[in-house]
Design a protein around this motif. Structure first.
Motif: not given
Length: 155
Positions: A56-85
């Motif tokens: 996925t592109s970053l844009d696509q990942a952001v949209v898909l993460i926004a649709a998740c019920h919950a996220v489990v992540s190590n310290d990463s950029g996508l973890m910060h995306v999930a937090a921002a969302l």
């Protein structure tokens, strides 16, 4: 600085058995770890675990993460995306410190078993995992994640 694939697989198996679908995100360099997670699952459950790492592109990942019920992540950029969302989030920290890079969300639960700052981020444990992340057991993550999950059957 990643939580071991076999821990992710154990958590994924439990979640799938409870009726959830698991989606794996990351960059192209994370695709192999995603496949290792899927390969560790019983074959009958693999259809309920989708590896999108590197697909996925970053844009696509952001949209898909926004649709998740919950996220489990190590310290990463996508973890910060999930937090921002403002997605419910269980953030796993090993040698990196949430004192420096916390998830900025009221719906984040941080799990870290060590204290202080550690310069060495790559572990000398099994398959390069840092011992502080190996020591975070899937049962503890599931316990932190469970309040965030809605009881829905995705099958």
């Amino acid at each position: 600085k990643r939580w071991p694939h076999y821990h992710y697989a154990s958590l994924a198996q439990t979640l799938i058995e409870r009726g959830h679908h698991v989606v794996l995100f990351g960059s192209a360099k994370d695709n192999e770890a995603g496949e290792a997670i899927r390969d560790t699952l019983p074959e009958s459950l693999r259809a309920f675990c989708t590896n999108l790492a590197g697909k996925t592109s970053l844009d696509q990942a952001v949209v898909l993460i926004a649709a998740c019920h919950a996220v489990v992540s190590n310290d990463s950029g996508l973890m910060h995306v999930a937090a921002a969302l403002n997605r419910p989030l269980v953030a796993l920290y090993g040698p990196s410190s949430p004192d420096f890079t916390p998830p900025l969300s009221h719906q984040a639960n941080v799990i870290r078993l060590i204290t202080g700052y550690h310069r060495v981020r790559k572990g000398d444990g099994e398959q390069g995992y840092h011992q502080s992340l190996i020591d975070i057991q899937p049962e503890r993550v599931l316990e932190a994640l469970t309040p965030y999950l809605q009881k829905q059957d995705y099958r």
